[in-house]
Design a protein around this motif. Structure first.
Motif, PDB file in Angstrom:
ATOM      1  N   LYS A 310       0.810  -1.221   0.000  1.00 63.92           N
ATOM      2  CA  LYS A 310       0.000   0.000   0.000  1.00 63.92           C
ATOM      3  C   LYS A 310       0.843   1.270   0.000  1.00 63.92           C
ATOM      4  O   LYS A 310       0.298   2.376   0.015  1.00 63.92           O
ATOM      5  N   SER A 311       2.168   1.138   0.003  1.00 60.92           N
ATOM      6  CA  SER A 311       3.040   2.310   0.144  1.00 60.92           C
ATOM      7  C   SER A 311       2.987   3.209  -1.080  1.00 60.92           C
ATOM      8  O   SER A 311       2.912   2.741  -2.216  1.00 60.92           O
ATOM      9  N   LYS A 312       3.052   4.516  -0.838  1.00 64.91           N
ATOM     10  CA  LYS A 312       3.018   5.509  -1.906  1.00 64.91           C
ATOM     11  C   LYS A 312       4.230   6.432  -1.877  1.00 64.91           C
ATOM     12  O   LYS A 312       4.475   7.170  -2.821  1.00 64.91           O
ATOM     13  N   THR A 313       4.990   6.406  -0.770  1.00 65.23           N
ATOM     14  CA  THR A 313       6.137   7.301  -0.622  1.00 65.23           C
ATOM     15  C   THR A 313       7.319   6.548  -0.022  1.00 65.23           C
ATOM     16  O   THR A 313       7.150   5.746   0.900  1.00 65.23           O
ATOM     17  N   ASN A 450       9.940   5.938  -9.480  1.00 63.06           N
ATOM     18  CA  ASN A 450       9.192   7.016 -10.134  1.00 63.06           C
ATOM     19  C   ASN A 450       8.248   6.469 -11.194  1.00 63.06           C
ATOM     20  O   ASN A 450       7.102   6.923 -11.324  1.00 63.06           O
ATOM     21  N   GLY A 453       5.010   5.215  -9.909  1.00 65.09           N
ATOM     22  CA  GLY A 453       4.139   6.191  -9.271  1.00 65.09           C
ATOM     23  C   GLY A 453       4.406   6.361  -7.792  1.00 65.09           C
ATOM     24  O   GLY A 453       3.581   6.931  -7.066  1.00 65.09           O
ATOM     25  N   ILE A 454       5.556   5.865  -7.329  1.00 66.01           N
ATOM     26  CA  ILE A 454       5.944   6.022  -5.925  1.00 66.01           C
ATOM     27  C   ILE A 454       6.701   7.339  -5.768  1.00 66.01           C
ATOM     28  O   ILE A 454       7.682   7.584  -6.456  1.00 66.01           O
ATOM     29  N   LYS A 455       6.252   8.192  -4.843  1.00 66.04           N
ATOM     30  CA  LYS A 455       6.928   9.460  -4.608  1.00 66.04           C
ATOM     31  C   LYS A 455       8.220   9.225  -3.826  1.00 66.04           C
ATOM     32  O   LYS A 455       8.254   8.428  -2.888  1.00 66.04           O
ATOM     33  N   ASN A 499       0.499  12.532   4.575  1.00 67.57           N
ATOM     34  CA  ASN A 499       0.514  11.746   3.342  1.00 67.57           C
ATOM     35  C   ASN A 499       0.242  10.257   3.515  1.00 67.57           C
ATOM     36  O   ASN A 499       0.179   9.525   2.523  1.00 67.57           O
ATOM     37  N   THR A 502       4.181   5.480   4.753  1.00 71.60           N
ATOM     38  CA  THR A 502       5.489   5.946   4.287  1.00 71.60           C
ATOM     39  C   THR A 502       6.580   4.930   4.639  1.00 71.60           C
ATOM     40  O   THR A 502       6.596   4.366   5.726  1.00 71.60           O
ATOM     41  N   SER A 549      12.254  -1.308  -5.246  1.00 73.83           N
ATOM     42  CA  SER A 549      11.127  -1.508  -6.159  1.00 73.83           C
ATOM     43  C   SER A 549      10.769  -2.986  -6.248  1.00 73.83           C
ATOM     44  O   SER A 549       9.595  -3.346  -6.360  1.00 73.83           O
ATOM     45  N   GLN A 556       3.085  -6.284  -3.653  1.00 71.40           N
ATOM     46  CA  GLN A 556       1.841  -6.094  -4.411  1.00 71.40           C
ATOM     47  C   GLN A 556       1.367  -7.414  -5.020  1.00 71.40           C
ATOM     48  O   GLN A 556       0.167  -7.715  -5.013  1.00 71.40           O
TER      49      GLN A 556
END
Length: 634
Positions: A310-313, A450, A453-455, A499, A502, A549, A556
């Motif tokens: 679920k990580s985004k950053t 990047n 879509g991971i910040k 956010n 993290t 990554s 995922q």
């Protein structure tokens, strides 16, 4: 006799007895004797577990369901079906155990990297084989071809190449020569080398890795807890449904219908067994952790797979994480008639008495030319209050240091990108850029994140302008520099509040607070400090940023397979329960359906364990594959 052979003989006996019953080959009393002998032989583990669960107050489990189903079949004189229930159930359990055993192999094989002894060099003629706890720092050891490197050490004689895959996940062998460091667990693939021990075994990387592996399954995910809780409520509900399915129709239609509805109830009990959930879901996580361990990624618990998915950053530390943590000469700005090599020689002589990292880097850079420094050229050497040095070298006055020293120097050229300046006889001659080197795969790792879509964020205690430069060079979207450890933590906590989930990646002692407080903390296993590794959730054994990554993709995929298994098991069981309730599913077919969906769930879970890896694809030649096999066999 092995367990597998015993199990096969038990199955053969059960099939022979079933065959005899079906064709009525013997007298009734003899057939019944054969039946009960084979029944208790093949069903002993089922009844043993059922009794054990009952004594512990956990009787609403699959063993209880199997026992009730078979006893009910005997009550109905369905002897062949009673054996069929046990046969199919035991076959299902056998394949589940086999699958779990194979998924554990990727982790248990790592335990084999632990060396057992070291060849201590007593003198040039005497080699003594000792246990690892009797070998200490600075002892000299001999590492023979195909042997494991016993302790972290540095080669001082001969050169060879080493298979490092078991420890770091690297597929290609690593060349090593005098001065190169070897880690315990590497396998020597060529020539015998002599090395000096630099760490005791308990402080070696392999010891830390093995400790992580032993703790990898201690933490359970929320979904696994959900499955366990689900089974506690689900099984009693099904048992009572089965009772009602027998009692209510019998009360309505009369006792003459009892046998019919009892058989349907037994089929419902069998097909309701929750083993597909109880075994399949944890196995999915175990397979993912096993897959990660094969490529040098150590998870301390399966819960971090769920969080990573679920990580985004991802927030990165800089020094030692994205960079090597070692200074290197990047550029010489030459404003004199001297060559770059001559300037570097004077600079190295001036810095030769210092132990500062920049000074050591300068001397090292000069020695790369193969020329030795002539220290006799140094006549005077004076430190200038932490700002630099004033030396007399080769009858020249050499001034070396920070920008502040050069305000009154002739022809001085200011440059904010340089960190070392030099003047000869009070005339400015050169400036030097010495900086930390970016790791070879940092750019690749950031680009991959990047693209997903991971910040990415860079957080460092280094100067703001240097942090900005690294961030721009790597393509990191935002950054913050000049942070003390408590300021790093404050930034992280504020960022997480705004956010959400993290990940923090670091290597040093000052990163430990962030590694603890982040949703997921990832530490460098090689260069990382013990405190950072102990307080992280995931360890990259070989420090490769590109594997972050890989971690996220693996997480995922694991999440996807978990939900595939949950949906598959629920769907099949829901359909089978309906069919069993209306009498379209016999006991034998019910157990076959239950075993079948469990096997499907297990096979689906193991897909990620046996899928091809990028590292494995790099094994391009048969010769190298044979070499790895040869090394592993020793």
């Amino acid at each position: 006799m092995s367990k597998n052979k015993i199990f096969i003989l038990e199955l053969i006996l059960a099939f022979v007895v079933s065959f005899s019953f079906y064709f009525n080959l013997f007298e009734k009393w003899f057939l019944l004797t054969l039946f009960f002998v084979s029944y208790f032989i093949i069903g002993r583990s089922v009844f043993k577990n059922a009794i054990k669960d009952f004594m512990q107050g956990r009787f609403m489990r699959e063993s209880f369901l199997m026992a009730v189903a078979t006893l009910g079949a005997i009550f109905l004189n369905e002897f062949i079906e009673a054996l069929a229930v046990l046969i199919f159930y035991r076959i299902g359990i056998y394949f589940e155990d086999l699958a779990i055993s194979r998924s554990k192999n990727s982790i248990s094989n790592l335990l084999n990297i632990k060396p057992e002894y070291a060849n201590l060099i007593k003198d040039e003629k005497t080699i003594q084989k000792l246990s690892l706890d009797k070998v200490f720092i600075n002892d000299k050891i001999l590492i023979k071809p195909y042997e494991k490197v016993p302790l972290d050490c540095v080669i001082y004689e001969n050169e060879s190449y080493f298979d490092t895959k078991a420890l770091t996940g690297e597929s290609m062998p690593r060349d090593a020569k005098p001065g190169d460091e070897l880690l315990a667990g590497f396998i020597n693939g060529d020539k015998a080398v002599k090395a000096k021990v630099i760490r005791e075994y308990k402080h070696s990387l392999v010891a830390r890795v093995l400790e992580l592996i032993s703790k990898a399954q201690e933490k359970k995910t929320p979904l696994e807890n959900f499955v366990s809780k689900f089974s506690k409520f689900y099984t009693p509900i099904v048992v009572f449904l089965a009772l009602f399915l027998t009692i209510i129709p019998t009360a309505i239609f009369g006792f003459s219908e009892f046998d019919l509805w009892l058989e349907r109830s037994l089929s419902l009990l069998v097909v309701s067994c929750p083993c597909a959930f109880v075994i399949g879901v944890p196995l999915t996580y175990f397979a993912a952790i096993g897959k990660a361990s094969k490529i040098g990624i150590m998870f301390k618990g399966s819960v971090f797979l769920d969080l990573l998915a679920k990580s985004k950053t991802v927030i990165f530390d800089k020094t030692g994480t994205l960079t090597k943590g070692e200074f290197a000469l990047k550029k010489i700005n030459n404003f004199s008639n001297l060559s770059d090599k001559e300037l570097l020689k004077y600079l190295a002589l001036a810095e030769s008495n210092s132990k500062h990292p920049l000074a050591l880097c300068i001397v090292k850079e000069f020695e790369k030319s193969g020329e030795k420094l002539d220290y006799s050229l140094i006549k005077q050497h004076k430190e200038l209050r932490g700002n630099g040095l004033l030396c007399e070298i080769d009858d020249k006055e050499i001034l070396v240091g920070k920008e502040e020293l050069f305000k009154n120097v002739k022809n001085f050229k200011q440059d904010d990108t340089c960190n070392v300046f030099m003047a000869i006889n009070n005339e400015f001659v050169a400036s030097f850029v010495l900086d930390d080197s970016i790791k070879e795969d940092s750019k690749e790792g950031i680009d991959e994140l990047n693209s997903m879509g991971i910040k990415t964020v860079l957080l460092s205690g280094d100067k703001e302008e240097r942090v900005e430069k690294i961030a721009n060079e790597l393509g990191i979207s935002s950054f913050k520099g000049a942070c003390l450890p408590d300021e790093k933590l404050e930034f992280l906590q504020g960022y997480m509040k705004e956010n959400g989930l993290t990940v923090f990646v670091g290597d040093g002692i000052n990163d430990a607070p962030c590694l603890i407080n982040a949703d997921v903390g990832i530490a460098m296993g090689n260069i990382g400090s013990d405190i950072a590794i102990e307080n992280s959730d995931i360890v990259l054994v070989d420090d490769k940023i590109s594997k972050i990554s890989t971690c996220i993709k693996l997480a995922q995929k694991n999440s996807s397979i978990v939900w595939q298994n949950v949906i598959l098991a629920l769907s099949v069981k829901f359909l089978a329960l309906i069919l069993a309730g209306f009498g379209f599913l016999s006991i034998a077919l019910a157990i076959f359906a239950d075993t079948g969906v469990t096997v499907l769930v297990v096979l689906n879970a193991l897909r990620q364990l046996y899928s091809n890896e990028k590292e494995e694809k790099n094994l391009k030649t048969d010769e190298f594959k044979m070499h790895i096999k040869c090394c592993s066999s020793h």
